[in-house]
Write an enzyme that holds these catalytic residues in place. Sequence first.
Site, short mmCIF file in Angstrom:
data_model
loop_
_atom_site.label_atom_id
_atom_site.label_comp_id
_atom_site.label_asym_id
_atom_site.label_seq_id
_atom_site.Cartn_x
_atom_site.Cartn_y
_atom_site.Cartn_z
N LYS A 281 22.67 24.48 104.16
CA LYS A 281 23.84 24.57 104.02
C LYS A 281 24.10 23.81 103.51
CE LYS A 281 27.16 28.57 104.25
NZ LYS A 281 27.34 30.40 105.01
N GLU A 373 28.22 46.86 107.69
CA GLU A 373 29.15 47.56 107.66
C GLU A 373 28.84 48.60 108.46
OE1 GLU A 373 29.24 44.87 105.75
OE2 GLU A 373 30.34 44.24 105.83
N ARG A 401 33.09 50.18 102.21
CA ARG A 401 31.53 50.54 102.13
C ARG A 401 30.97 51.59 102.84
NH1 ARG A 401 27.58 45.80 101.93
NH2 ARG A 401 28.60 45.74 99.28
C1 LIG Z 1 30.10 43.32 102.75
C2 LIG Z 1 30.33 41.95 102.27
N1 LIG Z 1 30.46 41.72 104.33
C3 LIG Z 1 31.17 40.74 104.27
C4 LIG Z 1 30.86 39.61 103.56
C5 LIG Z 1 31.62 38.26 103.80
N2 LIG Z 1 30.23 37.49 103.54
C6 LIG Z 1 30.79 36.56 102.78
S1 LIG Z 1 29.94 35.32 102.29
C7 LIG Z 1 28.99 35.73 104.11
C8 LIG Z 1 27.19 34.99 104.29
C9 LIG Z 1 26.25 35.29 103.35
O1 LIG Z 1 25.72 34.75 103.50
P1 LIG Z 1 24.29 34.50 102.87
O2 LIG Z 1 24.11 35.45 101.98
O3 LIG Z 1 22.81 33.94 103.63
O4 LIG Z 1 25.05 33.45 101.30
P2 LIG Z 1 25.35 31.46 102.58
O5 LIG Z 1 26.61 31.67 102.75
O6 LIG Z 1 24.25 31.44 103.60
O7 LIG Z 1 24.22 30.53 100.66
C10 LIG Z 1 29.98 36.67 104.49
C11 LIG Z 1 29.37 37.11 105.77
C12 LIG Z 1 31.36 39.78 102.50
N3 LIG Z 1 31.52 38.44 101.35
N4 LIG Z 1 30.46 41.20 101.80
#
Ligand SMILES: Cc1ncc(C[n+]2csc(CCOP(=O)(O)OP(=O)(O)O)c2C)c(N)n1
Length: 631
Positions: A281, A373, A401
């Site tokens: 990342k 959630e 959700r």
């Molecule tokens: C339902 C929901 N909860 C929380 C989020 C906030 N959020 C956006 S990206 C993320 C982390 C995603 O991690 P990953 O899928 O590993 O993607 P990376 O950023 O590591 O590429 C979160 C918690 C969201 N977009 N949707």
Amino acid sequence: MSLLQQIQNGDDLKAFSRDELPILANEIRERIISVVSKTGGHLASSLGAVELTLAIHYVFNLPVDSLIWDVGHQAYAHKLLTGRDKEFDTLRSYKGISGFTKISENPCDAFTVGHASTSISAGLGIASAKHLKQDRSKVISVIGDGSLTAGLAYEGLNQAGDSDRDLIVILNDNDMSISPNVGAISSFLSRKLSAHSLQSMRKEFGVFLKSLPGIGDDVYKLAKRSEDSFKTFVTPGMLFEAFNFDYFGPIDGHRLNHLIDILENIKKHDEPVLLHVITTKGKGYPPAEKNPVYYHGVGAFDVETGGSPPQKETPAPNNKIPSYTQVFGSTMMDIAAMDERVVAITAAMPEGTGLKGFSEKFPHRFFDVGIAEQHAVTFAGGMASRGMRPVVAIYSTFMQRAYDQILHDVCIDSHPVIFALDRGGIVGEDGPTHHGLFDYAFLRNIPNMTIMAPRDENELGIMLRTAVNHDGPIALRYPRGPGEGVDIIKDAPILDIGKGECIRDGRDILILAVGRVVQEAIKAADVLEQEGHSVAVINARFIKPLDRELILETAAKTQNIVTVEEHVLDGGFGSAVLELLADNDIFHCRVRRVGIQDTFVEHGPQKILRKEYKVDAAAVISAAKELLNHG
Ligand SMILES: Cc1ncc(C[n+]2csc(CCOP(=O)(O)OP(=O)(O)O)c2C)c(N)n1
Ligand SMILES: CC(=O)[C@@H](O)[C@H](O)COP(=O)(O)O
Ligand SMILES: [Mg+2]
């Protein structure tokens, strides 16, 4: 002209030789860093997905083949490769391109995303539709390891694995959610053996087997045949094979040639396949590689220095006014120090919700459940049923959700769970998938629920302390961004549930407001009074239960009422007031409701959106004058 500027679509990309692709990858990285340093955005995730994006676009034929990004925050390279290089400078800006993929924005955006863990279900839906239409084009869902902590992802895997549908799932595993990833799945994924260690283990094991007297050669041949299942056993493949996916990986997600070769191979499959890639990342920008948490969602920054990441909970030097989130986080620590019952729960967003400090000070009373959630809410219900006071800090939009868990696992038995709904109202650049504009409506209809919204950061602290002392489910909803610059009175008395605040009295018109928009109501009242009108203003404080007595008493003295909320009108605070007036035969008043009409709010700066969608002081004045000039 750069290679990137020569690309309008996938065919242009395919015209490049493989040797040119690393050059293109560098150009894409430079473009992303340069633009995001000005516009802000999701830098680290997008930098980590550059080679993966290039390989996918190089091997598959978009938009005929469908590519679904999970969350879509990592899709900046995808946007650059699909004819949006020229518009890329407008990323997340008002009337500019979105920060996520969006069907209406580009034919290569196969699905509109923003909330995590939807890509497998959406991909399977698209693949199933294609199957019914005898459409043999491909469907690729790219999901991150963080997004793989949500139950929804497994619901998709579960059906896909039993469907024989032609679906390719790519797991982009960088061992990070927004914060370091959490949960058993995450550690299971990290259990992967590197290709090198597998190779040397294989060689040593082979030498040992051959050395067995008399049976060595036969056993060795048997082992060779079962090598694949051995490899599946010692790599995360076991999990996905259990879902009936053909598992490939884990492979280096930055090695372009290897990615292209394996994707060319996978493309020939027509059953569920999962490719596991390992990425970094923030790849290619050292400050982001070093601090992917801060550079997950970053404001404008100086590319040269990288900018020193101010902690989100403590006010940075240039931000004299603490944010609502910072006040929430510091108040939580004050309360927890006095009340052992209080625990904090986040769904993968300790920094965003302001709970990082709490997690360090009270590690045993802090729970990061991952992007889960629904689980967070029911988990809180369980804790509350045994005497704890769980504070579930989840952004308003993501709480959507968990509706049934709120109703079924908390409110039916009136468990004392506190719902801290940050990012309530218009959030800004994240746009329609992220604005928290529906929470009053989806909570108000649930029996035993109480809903509050503070007028400023001082009232947020008071409401949080009120909530912790309330013996039932209670939600407080507050906005993204800085407070109103008021003093925080830490020992202010807690509120009586259902009691509002009369800010000023008046006879010509009553302005009834709740939440941050109380400030807009006061500004509007000042203007109206300068024009000679007598204006009453009430800070309702509670969306449920309304302060029945105060509202009816004040309504009796006027003929005009304006309600104000940063929420959709349907089912919101204004609707609740209309119901109260009607139920009490108050028909002498004319009412105008200021709030979001029946539409989704686009992305852009909060101030511009509040004006455009008419939830600012000007809108209150205009509604008031419509009533006052009616005679
Ligand atoms: C339902 C929901 N909860 C929380 C989020 C906030 N959020 C956006 S990206 C993320 C982390 C995603 O991690 P990953 O899928 O590993 O993607 P990376 O950023 O590591 O590429 C979160 C918690 C969201 N977009 N949707
Ligand atoms: C992509 C995503 O859903 C999160 O990163 C979100 O953008 C965070 O929002 P804040 O910037 O308001 O914390
Ligand atoms: Mg990740």
